[in-house]
Write an enzyme that holds these catalytic residues in place. Structure first.
Site, mmCIF file in Angstrom:
data_model
loop_
_atom_site.group_PDB
_atom_site.id
_atom_site.type_symbol
_atom_site.label_atom_id
_atom_site.label_comp_id
_atom_site.label_asym_id
_atom_site.label_seq_id
_atom_site.Cartn_x
_atom_site.Cartn_y
_atom_site.Cartn_z
ATOM 1 N N THR A 36 0.969 -1.199 0.022
ATOM 2 C CA THR A 36 0.053 0.003 -0.056
ATOM 3 C C THR A 36 0.851 1.272 -0.015
ATOM 4 O O THR A 36 0.673 2.254 -0.433
ATOM 5 C CB THR A 36 -0.949 0.047 1.077
ATOM 6 O OG1 THR A 36 -1.724 -1.054 1.064
ATOM 7 C CG2 THR A 36 -1.794 1.405 1.481
ATOM 8 N N THR A 115 1.587 -4.493 4.292
ATOM 9 C CA THR A 115 1.444 -4.864 5.883
ATOM 10 C C THR A 115 0.716 -6.440 6.060
ATOM 11 O O THR A 115 0.901 -6.756 7.179
ATOM 12 C CB THR A 115 0.610 -3.578 6.615
ATOM 13 O OG1 THR A 115 -0.741 -3.818 5.856
ATOM 14 C CG2 THR A 115 1.211 -2.505 6.548
HETATM 15 N N1 ASP Z 1 -2.916 -5.674 0.785
HETATM 16 C C1 ASP Z 1 -1.703 -4.809 0.997
HETATM 17 C C2 ASP Z 1 -0.469 -5.422 1.153
HETATM 18 O O1 ASP Z 1 -0.298 -6.033 1.901
HETATM 19 C C3 ASP Z 1 -2.143 -4.176 2.649
HETATM 20 C C4 ASP Z 1 -0.940 -3.027 2.984
HETATM 21 O O2 ASP Z 1 0.146 -2.738 2.463
HETATM 22 O O3 ASP Z 1 -1.280 -2.299 3.900
HETATM 23 O O4 ASP Z 1 0.304 -5.671 0.102
#
Ligand code: ASP
Length: 345
Positions: A36, A115
């Site tokens: 993200t 994340t």
């Molecule tokens: N779906 C995303 C990922 O893990 C969520 C994020 O980065 O917060 O790449």
């Protein structure tokens, strides 16, 4: 000109540009994997965006302050949603860090990562990189195009930690929302909030304020240079499946997973419990079975186990237990050896 640069007083931009790449300050290597933090969506919105849309170079343009901290080198390893992370990519990350750590100009590493699975990548690297130089993982909850995107400050603080003396020899760290976490205990705890990363009852081990690093605790378990895991030359890892127990959980899933895996992790209820039906099947399995819990906090000990052929995950979450089991299965292991590894790491 990027959106932040347009707002900066000209003097500040000049100072940052003049500092960029200056000699003698050492280098931070940013290993970009997506997430993200480089997500792009409808202006201002925090959902419905595309993760892994910008490159690391584009992200850096929003954080010119980084260039006054160190020489910055970026390596774009992939640009994915972290749910598409693979063992192959973990091995490439470990290999790149292990190779580049030998360069005396390199102070440390920052990995930008989604994340969703950053805790697993953090724990894998914590067990497999062979350097005392800081390895810091960060990301963001809001895409780069959101109002108050959290990525730029998280990246800035991650670089501050990666170049700090305090972080040397502390294993892999996650820096997120001003806090520093040890790889072994960190986990994602919110689907939407910027304070989405936490370490449950183990807590953060430090904080970052205005670029200064305050480290208060040290990781207690063996990591990095003190582990026995050597993944150099590997291209894949043993296959481990995680089975989540709930009321009426289908025993056929358990049988199928056991037949198609090298090892199993059970996300049991409470202190690693499951039905008598599941217990009957698990007792008959010949592959290693590690018992963790679907509960975030707490420990499972040998005394909690319902089946004698299983190993307690200690306080590792199912996804962290799976990482350790995959590494443990790189060599033939007895149950006693597996118990020792889960006590050690
Ligand atoms: N779906 C995303 C990922 O893990 C969520 C994020 O980065 O917060 O790449």
């Amino acid at each position: 000109m990027n959106k932040l640069a347009a707002l900066l007083p000209p003097k500040r931009m000049q100072a940052c540009a003049a500092d960029a790449g200056g000699p003698g300050r050492g280098r931070i290597v940013i290993l970009a994997t997506g997430g993200t933090i480089v997500g792009v969506g409808a202006a201002g919105k925090t959902t419905g965006y595309r993760p892994g849309a910008l490159t690391a170079e584009e992200l850096l343009r929003d954080v010119p302050e980084l260039f006054s901290l160190a020489e910055i080198e970026t390596i774009q390893l992939c640009n994915i949603n972290s749910d598409d992370m693979t063992a192959e990519m973990w091995l490439a990350l470990a290999r790149t860090i292990n190779e580049r750590a030998a360069d005396p100009d390199v102070l440390g590493f920052v990995i930008t990562h989604g994340t969703d699975t950053m805790e697993e990548t953090a724990y894998f690297l914590n067990l497999t990189v062979k350097t005392a130089k800081p390895v810091v993982i960060t990301g963001s909850m809001r895409p780069a195009t959101a109002i108050s995107a959290d990525g730029p400050l998280n990246l800035y603080e991650a670089v501050c930690v990666a170049r700090s003396r305090e972080a040397i020899g502390q294993g892999v760290l996650i820096v997120f929302s001003d806090r520093i976490y040890a790889a072994r205990s960190v986990t994602k705890t919110s689907t939407y909030h910027v304070m989405a990363i936490s370490a449950g009852e183990m807590g953060a081990i430090g904080v970052v304020r205005d670029g200064a690093v305050y480290l208060y605790e040290k990781p207690g378990k063996a990591h990095t240079t003190a582990t026995e895991f050597d993944v150099a030359g590997l291209t894949e890892l043993p296959r481990v499946s995680i089975l989540y127990f709930a009321v009426d959980a289908d025993p056929e899933l358990l049988r199928y997973a056991a037949a198609h895996s090298d090892g199993l992790v059970i996300a049991g209820a409470g202190a690693g419990e499951f039905s008598r039906l599941w217990a009957g099947i698990i007792r008959g399995l010949t592959i290693p079975v590690v018992v963790s819990s679907r509960i975030d906090d707490g420990i499972i000990t040998r005394d909690n186990l319902l089946c004698p052929n299983t190993v307690a995950a200690d306080n590792l979450s199912p996804q962290k237990a799976a990482v350790l089991l995959r590494l443990a299965l790189l060599r033939p292991v007895t149950q006693a050896r597996l118990e020792a590894l889960f006590a050690m790491y």
